[in-house]
Design an enzyme around this catalytic site. Structure first.
Site, mmCIF file in Angstrom:
data_model
loop_
_atom_site.group_PDB
_atom_site.id
_atom_site.type_symbol
_atom_site.label_atom_id
_atom_site.label_comp_id
_atom_site.label_asym_id
_atom_site.label_seq_id
_atom_site.Cartn_x
_atom_site.Cartn_y
_atom_site.Cartn_z
ATOM 1 N N ARG A 13 -3.240 -19.003 -138.025
ATOM 2 C CA ARG A 13 -3.442 -20.353 -138.025
ATOM 3 C C ARG A 13 -3.572 -20.876 -136.683
ATOM 4 O O ARG A 13 -4.664 -21.297 -136.183
ATOM 5 C CB ARG A 13 -2.263 -20.908 -138.611
ATOM 6 C CG ARG A 13 -2.367 -22.587 -139.035
ATOM 7 C CD ARG A 13 -1.973 -23.531 -137.726
ATOM 8 N NE ARG A 13 -0.689 -23.309 -137.334
ATOM 9 C CZ ARG A 13 -0.272 -23.692 -136.446
ATOM 10 N NH1 ARG A 13 -0.990 -24.594 -135.484
ATOM 11 N NH2 ARG A 13 0.906 -23.656 -135.727
ATOM 12 N N HIS A 207 4.100 -21.674 -126.374
ATOM 13 C CA HIS A 207 2.811 -21.405 -125.758
ATOM 14 C C HIS A 207 3.022 -20.635 -124.486
ATOM 15 O O HIS A 207 4.172 -21.091 -123.771
ATOM 16 C CB HIS A 207 1.903 -22.442 -125.903
ATOM 17 C CG HIS A 207 1.278 -22.578 -127.269
ATOM 18 N ND1 HIS A 207 0.249 -22.446 -127.699
ATOM 19 C CD2 HIS A 207 2.079 -23.210 -128.344
ATOM 20 C CE1 HIS A 207 0.059 -22.758 -129.130
ATOM 21 N NE2 HIS A 207 1.014 -23.294 -129.362
ATOM 22 N N CYS A 238 -3.931 -25.524 -129.133
ATOM 23 C CA CYS A 238 -4.071 -26.889 -130.165
ATOM 24 C C CYS A 238 -5.309 -27.643 -129.724
ATOM 25 O O CYS A 238 -5.424 -27.889 -128.211
ATOM 26 C CB CYS A 238 -2.907 -27.529 -130.291
ATOM 27 S SG CYS A 238 -3.365 -29.290 -130.951
HETATM 28 P P1 HMG Z 1 -7.196 -39.313 -139.512
HETATM 29 O O1 HMG Z 1 -8.588 -38.859 -139.009
HETATM 30 O O2 HMG Z 1 -6.081 -39.730 -138.761
HETATM 31 O O3 HMG Z 1 -7.317 -40.467 -140.772
HETATM 32 O O4 HMG Z 1 -6.689 -37.867 -140.480
HETATM 33 P P2 HMG Z 1 -7.716 -40.341 -142.113
HETATM 34 O O5 HMG Z 1 -6.135 -40.177 -142.682
HETATM 35 O O6 HMG Z 1 -8.239 -41.604 -142.256
HETATM 36 O O7 HMG Z 1 -8.667 -39.153 -142.650
HETATM 37 C C1 HMG Z 1 -9.808 -39.319 -141.938
HETATM 38 C C2 HMG Z 1 -10.728 -38.204 -142.717
HETATM 39 O O8 HMG Z 1 -9.940 -36.939 -143.034
HETATM 40 C C3 HMG Z 1 -11.101 -38.643 -144.382
HETATM 41 O O9 HMG Z 1 -12.444 -38.194 -144.642
HETATM 42 C C4 HMG Z 1 -9.928 -37.896 -145.062
HETATM 43 O O10 HMG Z 1 -10.142 -37.856 -146.531
HETATM 44 C C5 HMG Z 1 -9.821 -36.628 -144.319
HETATM 45 P P3 HMG Z 1 -13.718 -38.760 -144.441
HETATM 46 O O11 HMG Z 1 -13.535 -40.201 -145.207
HETATM 47 O O12 HMG Z 1 -13.693 -39.269 -143.120
HETATM 48 O O13 HMG Z 1 -15.001 -37.803 -144.935
HETATM 49 N N1 HMG Z 1 -8.569 -36.026 -144.910
HETATM 50 C C6 HMG Z 1 -8.323 -34.873 -144.854
HETATM 51 N N2 HMG Z 1 -9.259 -34.025 -145.266
HETATM 52 C C7 HMG Z 1 -8.589 -32.646 -145.466
HETATM 53 N N3 HMG Z 1 -7.388 -32.190 -145.650
HETATM 54 C C8 HMG Z 1 -6.455 -33.337 -145.430
HETATM 55 C C9 HMG Z 1 -6.796 -34.669 -145.072
HETATM 56 N N4 HMG Z 1 -6.312 -35.905 -144.625
HETATM 57 C C10 HMG Z 1 -7.370 -36.533 -144.551
HETATM 58 N N5 HMG Z 1 -5.134 -33.133 -145.326
HETATM 59 C C11 HMG Z 1 -5.358 -35.863 -140.345
HETATM 60 C C12 HMG Z 1 -5.257 -37.491 -140.292
HETATM 61 C C13 HMG Z 1 -3.891 -35.572 -139.985
HETATM 62 C C14 HMG Z 1 -5.802 -35.716 -141.586
HETATM 63 C C15 HMG Z 1 -6.148 -35.490 -138.993
HETATM 64 O O14 HMG Z 1 -6.000 -36.373 -137.917
HETATM 65 C C16 HMG Z 1 -6.168 -34.219 -138.874
HETATM 66 O O15 HMG Z 1 -6.728 -33.277 -139.601
HETATM 67 N N6 HMG Z 1 -5.871 -33.729 -137.510
HETATM 68 C C17 HMG Z 1 -5.919 -32.417 -137.076
HETATM 69 C C18 HMG Z 1 -4.376 -31.930 -136.900
HETATM 70 C C19 HMG Z 1 -4.345 -30.405 -136.533
HETATM 71 O O16 HMG Z 1 -4.518 -29.663 -137.550
HETATM 72 N N7 HMG Z 1 -3.905 -30.186 -135.317
HETATM 73 C C20 HMG Z 1 -3.717 -28.842 -135.019
HETATM 74 C C21 HMG Z 1 -2.711 -28.199 -135.725
HETATM 75 S S1 HMG Z 1 -0.901 -28.797 -134.983
HETATM 76 C C22 HMG Z 1 -0.312 -27.650 -133.749
HETATM 77 O O17 HMG Z 1 -1.288 -27.004 -133.236
HETATM 78 C C23 HMG Z 1 0.830 -27.707 -133.056
HETATM 79 C C24 HMG Z 1 1.647 -26.736 -133.510
HETATM 80 O O18 HMG Z 1 1.302 -25.191 -133.448
HETATM 81 C C25 HMG Z 1 3.102 -26.532 -132.766
HETATM 82 C C26 HMG Z 1 2.717 -26.805 -131.411
HETATM 83 O O19 HMG Z 1 2.272 -25.910 -130.593
HETATM 84 O O20 HMG Z 1 3.004 -27.683 -130.572
HETATM 85 C C27 HMG Z 1 1.937 -26.909 -134.992
HETATM 86 MG MG MG Z 2 1.398 -24.168 -131.495
#
Ligand code: HMG
Ligand code: MG
Length: 304
Positions: A13, A207, A238
């Site tokens: 992931r 990280h 990220c």
């Molecule tokens: P959004 O863009 O803020 O707004 O999404 P939205 O809720 O209006 O959704 C926009 C579009 O996403 C819409 O589709 C929704 O249907 C779709 P459109 O109408 O444009 O075609 N949508 C989804 N599609 C699939 N699965 C879903 C989903 N929800 C909405 N669950 C959202 C909010 C959170 C979904 C978006 O901002 C997003 O996907 N962000 C990506 C976040 C991410 O994956 N970041 C990396 C992981 S976190 C990380 O790495 C940190 C960690 O490792 C710890 C660390 O190291 O700090 C965990």
């Molecule tokens: Mg991370």
């Protein structure tokens, strides 16, 4: 320090979400199979987020469907909202993780909402999970610094952590998203959050951008933390955290822990093999120092 540490492998992931190329499902599944063969017992398999935002994870449902059920291995996935949770459940996920931040700006950049809004988005996710008896982990990003805001107060980390526990998360992974912290700071944040929710609730997810991760982990282990995230080959990053690079490598972590007499249950040789497998598919060498040394010099521990 605890006599054993649970290693949470986040390579499939956190590792693959940040790569320029999206690997085919077959490669991801074979990667996860190899990690399980190395006796990694918790392997984060992907995420149910917007495919427009993180296309590398768009096939997580297919990955989960193809994984062999194994009662000994947990395959958690990230979910940011109810849609992600419903998709994860439909794909057969047995454990999920929600991800919040201690930094307002990072929260907005990463998941498009404030910290308070994210907690409200997670509430129905936790309710669905409770109804299905599914365990939910909580991440808190930017606990040792933020790429947008700089320093983050330990009190902010404690507050988000407590809210996630109140929602029902069974564990909080304190995350140094951009690998900016140093050991005394890591220890102080762990102490502050442990005062709020108890040390037994904490995992660390560091990280290694500035080469501090192992030192920071050791400082936290000395405080009583017994769950550590890592990624083979030092994969990770990220897309919404400029400057974030790989997680601490699983191979280096296991080498350090086993060398200190702390058991992990992980087969180091097979973890190195899994790291080599995925690095070859990504077209580069392993980022793990231990893996590099084992290629050049073999495993001298055999002769010790
Ligand atoms: P959004 O863009 O803020 O707004 O999404 P939205 O809720 O209006 O959704 C926009 C579009 O996403 C819409 O589709 C929704 O249907 C779709 P459109 O109408 O444009 O075609 N949508 C989804 N599609 C699939 N699965 C879903 C989903 N929800 C909405 N669950 C959202 C909010 C959170 C979904 C978006 O901002 C997003 O996907 N962000 C990506 C976040 C991410 O994956 N970041 C990396 C992981 S976190 C990380 O790495 C940190 C960690 O490792 C710890 C660390 O190291 O700090 C965990
Ligand atoms: Mg991370």
């Amino acid at each position: 320090m605890s006599g054993s540490v649970r290693v949470v492998e986040v390579g499939p992931r956190d590792g693959l979400q940040n790569e320029k190329i999206s690997l085919p499902v077959e490669v991801k599944v074979e990667f996860i199979r190899r990690l399980a063969a190395a006796k990694l017992r918790t392997i984060e398999a992907g995420s149910f987020v917007s495919p427009k935002r993180v296309p590398q994870m768009a096939d997580t449902a297919e990955v989960l469907r193809r994984l062999q059920a194994d009662a000994a291995v947990r395959y958690p996935v990230l979910v940011p909202n109810t849609k992600g949770m419903e998709d994860a459940l439909a794909a057969g996920a047995g454990e999920v993780a929600v991800f919040a931040s201690a930094s307002e700006t990072f929260s907005r950049k990463n998941i498009g909402c404030s910290i308070a809004e994210s907690i409200e988005r997670f509430r129905p996710v936790l309710e669905l999970a409770k109804a299905r008896s599914i365990a939910v982990r909580g991440y808190v990003s930017c606990v040792l610094g933020c790429p947008y805001e700089g320093q983050i107060a330990a009190a902010a980390v404690g507050s988000v952590s407590r809210q996630l526990v109140e929602l029902g998360c069974y564990e909080i992974a304190l995350s140094d998203t951009i690998g900016i912290g140093t050991p005394r700071q890591a220890r102080d944040v762990v102490r502050a959050v442990a005062d709020e929710i108890g040390i037994g609730m904490l995992a660390v997810h560091f990280h290694d951008t500035r080469g501090q991760a192992l030192a920071n982990i050791l400082a936290c282990l000395e405080e009583g933390v017994a769950v550590v995230d890592s990624a083979v080959a030092g994969l990770g990053g990220c897309p919404y955290a400029p400057g974030a690079s790989g997680n601490v490598s699983t191979e280096d972590l296991v080498f350090m822990l086993e060398g200190m007499g702390v058991s992990t249950g992980v087969n180091l040789g097979l973890a190195v093999e899994a790291g080599r497998f995925i690095s070859a598919h990504l077209g580069r060498g392993s980022g793990s120092k231990v893996a590099q040394a084992m290629v050049s010099h073999g495993d001298p521990r055999q002769a010790m």
